[in-house]
Design an enzyme around this catalytic site. Structure first.
Site, PDB file in Angstrom:
ATOM      1  N   PRO A 254       0.841  -1.208   0.000  1.00  0.00           N
ATOM      2  CA  PRO A 254       0.000   0.000   0.000  1.00  0.00           C
ATOM      3  C   PRO A 254       0.873   1.254   0.000  1.00  0.00           C
ATOM      4  O   PRO A 254       1.937   1.272   0.631  1.00  0.00           O
ATOM      5  CB  PRO A 254      -0.799  -0.102   1.304  1.00  0.00           C
ATOM      6  CG  PRO A 254      -0.552  -1.447   1.869  1.00  0.00           C
ATOM      7  CD  PRO A 254       0.660  -2.034   1.200  1.00  0.00           C
TER       8      PRO A 254
ATOM      9  N   GLY B 262       2.991   4.667   5.398  1.00  0.00           N
ATOM     10  CA  GLY B 262       4.038   4.436   6.400  1.00  0.00           C
ATOM     11  C   GLY B 262       4.667   3.060   6.310  1.00  0.00           C
ATOM     12  O   GLY B 262       5.355   2.633   7.215  1.00  0.00           O
ATOM     13  N   LEU B 263       4.433   2.358   5.203  1.00  0.00           N
ATOM     14  CA  LEU B 263       5.034   1.024   5.063  1.00  0.00           C
ATOM     15  C   LEU B 263       6.223   1.029   4.098  1.00  0.00           C
ATOM     16  O   LEU B 263       6.654  -0.020   3.621  1.00  0.00           O
ATOM     17  CB  LEU B 263       3.972  -0.008   4.634  1.00  0.00           C
ATOM     18  CG  LEU B 263       2.804  -0.195   5.611  1.00  0.00           C
ATOM     19  CD1 LEU B 263       1.831  -1.262   5.120  1.00  0.00           C
ATOM     20  CD2 LEU B 263       3.287  -0.550   7.025  1.00  0.00           C
ATOM     21  N   GLY B 264       6.737   2.209   3.812  1.00  0.00           N
ATOM     22  CA  GLY B 264       8.009   2.296   3.090  1.00  0.00           C
ATOM     23  C   GLY B 264       7.917   2.138   1.579  1.00  0.00           C
ATOM     24  O   GLY B 264       8.889   1.723   0.937  1.00  0.00           O
ATOM     25  N   SER B 265       6.763   2.513   1.007  1.00  0.00           N
ATOM     26  CA  SER B 265       6.622   2.312  -0.441  1.00  0.00           C
ATOM     27  C   SER B 265       7.576   3.190  -1.252  1.00  0.00           C
ATOM     28  O   SER B 265       8.086   2.767  -2.295  1.00  0.00           O
ATOM     29  CB  SER B 265       5.180   2.558  -0.896  1.00  0.00           C
ATOM     30  OG  SER B 265       4.807   3.881  -0.606  1.00  0.00           O
ATOM     31  N   SER B 266       7.862   4.396  -0.757  1.00  0.00           N
ATOM     32  CA  SER B 266       8.721   5.259  -1.581  1.00  0.00           C
ATOM     33  C   SER B 266      10.151   4.730  -1.608  1.00  0.00           C
ATOM     34  O   SER B 266      10.778   4.667  -2.672  1.00  0.00           O
ATOM     35  CB  SER B 266       8.650   6.722  -1.140  1.00  0.00           C
ATOM     36  OG  SER B 266       8.992   6.858   0.204  1.00  0.00           O
ATOM     37  N   ALA B 267      10.659   4.283  -0.458  1.00  0.00           N
ATOM     38  CA  ALA B 267      12.032   3.742  -0.454  1.00  0.00           C
ATOM     39  C   ALA B 267      12.103   2.452  -1.270  1.00  0.00           C
ATOM     40  O   ALA B 267      13.052   2.243  -2.035  1.00  0.00           O
ATOM     41  CB  ALA B 267      12.490   3.484   0.976  1.00  0.00           C
ATOM     42  N   ALA B 268      11.089   1.590  -1.125  1.00  0.00           N
ATOM     43  CA  ALA B 268      11.100   0.329  -1.878  1.00  0.00           C
ATOM     44  C   ALA B 268      11.070   0.616  -3.378  1.00  0.00           C
ATOM     45  O   ALA B 268      11.755  -0.060  -4.170  1.00  0.00           O
ATOM     46  CB  ALA B 268       9.915  -0.542  -1.470  1.00  0.00           C
TER      47      ALA B 268
ATOM     48  N   ASP C 181      14.311   3.890   5.976  1.00  0.00           N
ATOM     49  CA  ASP C 181      13.478   3.181   4.990  1.00  0.00           C
ATOM     50  C   ASP C 181      14.322   2.518   3.902  1.00  0.00           C
ATOM     51  O   ASP C 181      14.180   1.318   3.661  1.00  0.00           O
ATOM     52  CB  ASP C 181      12.438   4.137   4.376  1.00  0.00           C
ATOM     53  CG  ASP C 181      11.268   4.392   5.317  1.00  0.00           C
ATOM     54  OD1 ASP C 181      11.414   4.150   6.528  1.00  0.00           O
ATOM     55  OD2 ASP C 181      10.213   4.843   4.839  1.00  0.00           O
TER      56      ASP C 181
HETATM   57  O1  PMV Z   1       7.580   7.481   5.510  1.00  0.00           O
HETATM   58  P1  PMV Z   1       7.313   6.750   6.769  1.00  0.00           P
HETATM   59  O2  PMV Z   1       5.924   6.932   7.255  1.00  0.00           O
HETATM   60  O3  PMV Z   1       7.755   5.317   6.727  1.00  0.00           O
HETATM   61  O4  PMV Z   1       8.206   7.459   7.921  1.00  0.00           O
HETATM   62  C1  PMV Z   1       9.579   7.333   7.930  1.00  0.00           C
HETATM   63  C2  PMV Z   1      10.106   7.411   9.310  1.00  0.00           C
HETATM   64  C3  PMV Z   1      10.407   8.788   9.882  1.00  0.00           C
HETATM   65  O5  PMV Z   1      11.222   8.550  11.025  1.00  0.00           O
HETATM   66  C4  PMV Z   1       9.132   9.496  10.319  1.00  0.00           C
HETATM   67  C5  PMV Z   1      11.141   9.682   8.894  1.00  0.00           C
HETATM   68  C6  PMV Z   1      12.586   9.259   8.624  1.00  0.00           C
HETATM   69  O6  PMV Z   1      13.165   9.765   7.661  1.00  0.00           O
HETATM   70  O7  PMV Z   1      13.129   8.421   9.368  1.00  0.00           O
END
Ligand code: PMV
Length: 302
Positions: free
Chosen positions: A82, A86-92, A133
């Protein structure tokens, strides 16, 4: 047509989000929910499946790494993760796109290099990412992460299930990180104490995770949630799901990721999983039993 496929997992942060931006340790586990990218040569660059400025930045980074800056490359994306909860989709997405393009040109960057490229790309999403992430997405499994000091893999002990509850409320990581920055600016001494507490929680949690002391872990998650509430990143919807999970017998529950909406996560012993899933659903959330993944980035031809 020559092509190359790579995939990368999402994550859930168990301890230390937000405080990790300020240099405190944090703990994350990878989820077996992945973004898959297929890169192929083409006349004019296009991205299929998901259009975000982040993908274009990831393409630029990868082409620079393989000394092909300015050339055209096309990317097709698929995901069962999803987005923006907050489950890291942008980094993945960043990790999978970079790995697919470097793979297409026959180069495999080291994990550390891939992490650093994905971290650069994450800066399009918010200006000051801690790097947790992309670190978990590249490495998989469970990690202790400290900004600037890299990762320490964690061996997960104990018998527990993670149940995620999605509030369905949209949020922006950048906006939440900025909210915490303002809090820290306005209450520097309070923030110092909260940071110290977050740091102690993460190191005790590391011990508890390795020993498999799930009762202690749950308790520490509750305390961590309290800190996140204190710095202003919880919401009524998140609180509802957190309390519903606790009442249904979770050992602990907290918001996960940037907060303000998005997801919470509960630590649950085997027998209570169904009850917690149902309680989250009744409280208006979308429950999901989190599939933990040992595998980080995966290179493979599609
Ligand atoms: O993008 P999220 O919701 O997975 O948040 C990342 C985690 C934070 O600590 C809020 C931001 C960061 O860069 O570590």
């Amino acid at each position: 047509m020559e092509n190359f496929t790579a995939s990368a997992p999402g994550k859930v942060i168990l301890f230390g989000e937000h405080f990790v931006v300020y240099g405190e340790p944090a703990i994350a586990v990878a989820l077996d929910l992945r973004v898959e990218a297929t890169a192929y040569r083409c006349e004019k660059s296009i991205v299929e499946g998901l259009r975000t400025p982040l993908v274009e930045r990831a393409i630029e980074e990868a082409l620079r790494f393989v000394n092909r800056s300015g050339e055209a490359v096309c990317v097709r994306l698929r995901s069962n993760l999803p987005i923006s909860v907050g489950l890291g989709s942008s980094a993945a997405t960043a990790v999978a796109v970079i790995a697919s393009i470097t793979g297409l040109f026959g180069v495999k960057p080291s994990r550390d290099r891939l992490f650093r490229m994905a971290l650069e790309v994450e800066k399009t999403v918010h200006v000051n990412p801690s790097g947790i992430d992309p670190a978990i997405s590249v490495n998989g499994g469970a990690i202790l992460y400290r900004r600037g000091r890299g990762i320490e893999p964690i061996k997960l002990g104990g018998d527990f299930t993670l149940v995620i509850g999605n509030t369905g409320v949209p949020r922006s990581t950048g906006a939440m990180v900025e909210k915490v920055r303002l809090f820290a600016e306005n209450h520097p001494r309070v923030m110092d104490r909260l940071r110290a507490a977050a740091s102690s929680i993460a190191s005790e949690a590391l011990e508890a995770l390795e020993k498999g002391d799930v009762e202690k872990l749950g308790r520490l998650m509750d305390v961590n949630h309290g800190l996140l509430e204190a710095i202003g990143v919880s919401s009524l919807e998140l609180e509802r799901l957190v309390y519903a999970a606790r009442r249904a017998g979770a050992l602990g529950a907290k918001l996960t990721g940037a907060g303000g909406g998005g997801c919470m996560v509960a630590l649950v012993a085997g027998k209570r999983v169904e009850a917690v899933v149902e309680a989250i659903r009744k409280a208006g959330g979308e429950p999901m039993v989190a599939p933990i993944s040992r595998v980080g980035v995966l290179y493979g031809n599609g």
